[in-house]
Design a protein around this motif. Structure first.
Motif, short mmCIF file in Angstrom:
data_model
loop_
_atom_site.label_atom_id
_atom_site.label_comp_id
_atom_site.label_asym_id
_atom_site.label_seq_id
_atom_site.Cartn_x
_atom_site.Cartn_y
_atom_site.Cartn_z
N PRO A 61 -12.44 -9.70 -28.20
CA PRO A 61 -11.74 -10.22 -27.01
C PRO A 61 -11.99 -9.36 -25.78
CG PRO A 61 -10.26 -10.05 -28.90
CD PRO A 61 -11.51 -9.31 -29.26
N VAL A 65 -5.13 -8.71 -26.50
CA VAL A 65 -4.45 -9.61 -27.42
C VAL A 65 -3.76 -8.79 -28.50
CG1 VAL A 65 -6.03 -11.57 -27.07
CG2 VAL A 65 -6.52 -9.88 -28.86
N TYR A 77 -6.43 -14.42 -34.98
CA TYR A 77 -6.61 -14.39 -33.54
C TYR A 77 -6.01 -15.63 -32.90
CZ TYR A 77 -8.95 -14.25 -28.98
OH TYR A 77 -9.21 -14.23 -27.63
N SER A 79 -5.90 -17.15 -28.80
CA SER A 79 -6.22 -16.94 -27.38
C SER A 79 -4.95 -16.87 -26.55
CB SER A 79 -7.08 -18.10 -26.86
OG SER A 79 -8.30 -18.20 -27.54
N ASN A 80 -4.91 -15.93 -25.62
CA ASN A 80 -3.87 -15.96 -24.59
C ASN A 80 -4.22 -17.07 -23.60
OD1 ASN A 80 -2.17 -13.85 -25.44
ND2 ASN A 80 -3.54 -12.32 -24.56
N ASP A 100 -11.38 -19.02 -22.73
CA ASP A 100 -11.25 -17.67 -23.25
C ASP A 100 -12.55 -16.91 -22.98
OD1 ASP A 100 -10.20 -15.45 -24.46
OD2 ASP A 100 -9.93 -16.39 -26.43
N LEU A 102 -14.89 -13.72 -24.43
CA LEU A 102 -15.12 -12.81 -25.55
C LEU A 102 -16.50 -12.19 -25.44
CD1 LEU A 102 -13.67 -15.66 -27.03
CD2 LEU A 102 -12.99 -13.72 -28.43
N ASN A 114 -10.55 -21.99 -25.91
CA ASN A 114 -9.39 -21.30 -26.47
C ASN A 114 -9.23 -21.75 -27.93
OD1 ASN A 114 -8.03 -19.85 -24.09
ND2 ASN A 114 -8.40 -21.90 -23.27
N ARG A 197 -10.50 -24.85 -32.39
CA ARG A 197 -10.73 -24.68 -30.96
C ARG A 197 -10.25 -25.94 -30.24
NH1 ARG A 197 -15.64 -25.87 -33.37
NH2 ARG A 197 -16.96 -27.46 -32.39
#
Length: 237
Positions: A61, A65, A77, A79-80, A100, A102, A114, A197
């Motif tokens: 990331p 996170v 995991y 995603s924020n 997101d 990464l 995300n 996703r």
């Protein structure tokens, strides 16, 4: 065994006289049993995030996170969700989450849909379910956004085998603490590491997580934050 060796020696090392017919002796058949063992122990390793479109590609990331959970059934995991900066409006408004970001194995930063990642290494193949809830509204100090709805759409699975979990068609999250389904794995499915996703690819992912803010919601300039609680449950419970 000694008797068998002697008979073989006579047959192989002696010459029968002319006119003598040798006896046909069958070898003895013997059996023996050995043991093969294997021992399984529950995993305590935290599974790192992988590319939601390619489970063989590890990622790191960019944004901070929380670390993934430990254990054989784990949330690796999430995603924020970032809805970025928006202008204050007196109308009903819908905002979409940023992709997101990464880092791939080559150190390159890229945009990705995300996603949420789950690993099931229990070995029981019992199945599991994942839910998400928002207990409190978006807050800016003492100011809150009322009437918001976060929608998770276009859930697409990728994983390590053919027996995949089932994503929810659409998860609508309201700040009332009510848990809503995100994905479900029936018995004998969802084994290994799986990612859901939101959006098949980056193009669709740009419109796959939305935030609805009603016109009448009071909006004070500043940054609003809220927390989402993701829960992974063994379906045997």
């Amino acid at each position: 065994m000694l008797k068998r060796n002697i008979i073989m020696g006579i047959l192989l090392g002696s010459v029968a006289p002319i006119g003598f017919t040798a006896l046909q002796v069958s070898a003895n058949t013997v059996g023996y049993q050995s043991q093969a063992t294997v021992e399984f122990v529950g995993s305590t390793v935290v599974t790192p995030p992988v590319n939601p479109t390619d489970p063989t590609d590890p990622l790191k990331p960019v944004r901070p996170v929380n670390p993934g959970t430990q254990g054989p059934l784990s949330i690796d995991y999430v995603s924020n969700i970032q809805f970025s900066q928006q202008q204050i409006s007196g109308k009903d408004s819908v905002y979409y989450a940023q992709l997101d970001q990464l880092v791939d194995k080559n150190g390159k930063v890229g945009d990705y849909p995300n996603f949420v990642q789950v690993t099931d290494n229990r070995g029981s193949n019992a199945g599991w379910k994942m839910t998400v809830a928002q207990a409190k509204p978006f807050m800016n100090g003492k100011n809150q956004l009322d009437g918001t709805v976060i929608a998770l759409m276009n859930g697409t699975m990728s994983g390590t085998n053919a027996h995949q979990p089932t994503p929810a068609n659409q998860a609508e999250i309201k700040p009332d603490g009510q848990a809503v389904s995100v994905m479900t794995a029936k018995a004998d499915s969802g084994v290994g590491t799986w990612s859901e996703r939101f959006g098949k690819d980056n193009a669709s992912a740009k419109k796959s997580i939305s935030l609805f803010v009603p016109a009448e919601s009071k909006k004070v300039a500043g940054s609003y934050k809220s927390e989402l609680t993701w829960t992974l449950t063994d379906t045997n419970l």
